[in-house]
Design an enzyme around this catalytic site. Structure first.
Site, short mmCIF file in Angstrom:
data_model
loop_
_atom_site.label_atom_id
_atom_site.label_comp_id
_atom_site.label_asym_id
_atom_site.label_seq_id
_atom_site.Cartn_x
_atom_site.Cartn_y
_atom_site.Cartn_z
N THR A 1 0.86 -1.17 0.00
CA THR A 1 0.00 0.00 0.00
C THR A 1 0.91 1.22 0.00
OG1 THR A 1 -1.82 -1.07 1.19
CG2 THR A 1 -1.61 1.30 1.45
N GLY B 1 -10.54 -2.64 2.90
CA GLY B 1 -9.70 -2.48 4.08
C GLY B 1 -9.76 -1.08 4.65
#
Length: 346
Positions: free
Chosen positions: A209, A239
């Site tokens: 990420t 998420g």
């Protein structure tokens, strides 16, 4: 040696500028990450490591060019994340992990610390740079989050570049996804026999990420985060990355935060906002608040990961509870320039 010369030249240029203009050098800070995960020293492919570090340096260069010219923290974090979304080294944009269906579903969010305005997109499949779509949601709609086809249609109407979903595919992620599918299949068989198993995050399969936080010359903070989510994810799983307060938060009164790691636990702890609350209400330093959340609260629940942060005074925190986290920072003030990129706990 090359990095040492870069730091020296940056320091020299800052001080020459101050002498020529007679004005004090304003403080600007930029911190970035490319994900935290099971990155054991010596086991990462040297070429892949070098490419990721090069990408972090390019992102820092892009962000600093904006901040140095008097640009906003918001512009800097968006453009930094776009650089990282376009680089296949990370799990964001091109290079995103595969879902269980063999596709890519992307999430992103951005927040303005001056106004507390925020925008996010989730589960998008055709937007080349989801972070710019998140900013468009913030600035050109009355909403904070848009998801799926609606978010894609909104982005199209805003003139943002659309791509085929295959654009995000890279071979390394495909191979990792196939390995993850085999592990998940074995885990399912173990579950049916009554044995407890947890394969949701397999060692070595946590790709990065990306995120950025910045403090600009006007004292404004901003944060941005973008991700492809979890490898082999099912059922439209979302998420923490697009959730304001969980994966991203910015408030000029306290700090700007971008998180990376096992999203379910970041959501439960509302980690980004919790860091800011501990600072504002508990009068903790940024370093202490971030360390408690990442190295105490998060592992206590069974999660792991890291975050990057900068507070209103320019202090930086980059804690992580995993073996490694791709990260970097750049800070310029009256004393000169500091700059670094790293992976491990050096």
């Amino acid at each position: 040696m090359k990095f040492t010369w870069i730091v020296f030249l940056c320091f020299l240029s800052v001080n020459v500028l101050a002498q020529k203009t007679g004005r004090p050098v304003s403080r600007v800070v930029l911190v970035i990450h490319g994900g935290a995960g099971v990155l054991e020293r010596g086991k990462l492919d040297p070429l892949r490591e070098r490419e990721a570090l090069d990408a972090l340096n390019r992102a820092l260069d892009k962000g600093y060019s904006i901040l140095d010219s008097g640009g906003s923290a918001l512009d800097a974090v968006e453009q930094v994340v776009r650089v990282l979304e376009d680089d296949p080294s990370f799990n964001a944009g091109r290079g995103a992990v595969f879902t269980a269906e063999g596709r890519h579903e992307l999430d992103a969010s951005i927040m303005n610390g001056k106004t507390l305005a925020a925008g996010a997109v989730a589960g998008v499949t055709t937007i080349r740079n989801p972070i710019s779509a998140a900013r468009a949601v913030m600035e050109k709609s009355p909403h904070v989050m848009l998801a799926g086809r609606g978010a894609e249609e909104f982005a199209r109407l805003q003139g943002l570049q659309q791509v085929d979903n295959a654009y995000f595919s890279v071979e390394d992620r495909r191979k990792s996804w196939q390995q993850q599918r085999r592990r998940d299949s074995l885990a399912t068989l173990k579950d049916s026999s009554g044995k407890k198993t947890s394969s949701i995050l397999a060692p070595g399969e946590k790709f990065g990420t990306v995120g950025a936080v910045a403090l600009d010359a006007n004292g404004n903070l901003a944060a941005a985060t973008s991700t492809g989510g979890m490898s082999n994810k099912k059922f439209g799983r979302i998420g923490d990355s697009p959730l304001i307060g969980a994966g991203t938060y910015a408030d000029n009164k306290t700090a700007a935060i971008s998180c990376t790691g096992w999203g379910e636990y970041f959501i439960r702890l509302v980690i980004a906002k919790s860091v800011c609350d501990r600072m504002e209400l508990g009068h903790e330093s940024l370093e202490k608040a971030a360390d408690i959340l990442i190295n105490e609260k998060l592992p206590a629940l069974g999660g792991d990961g890291g975050l990057i942060a900068v507070d209103k005074d320019g202090n930086i925190a980059m804690p992580f509870s995993t073996p490694g986290m791709f990260r970097g920072y750049l800070r310029r003030d009256a004393t000169g320039m500091q700059r670094q990129v790293a992976i491990y706990k050096e």
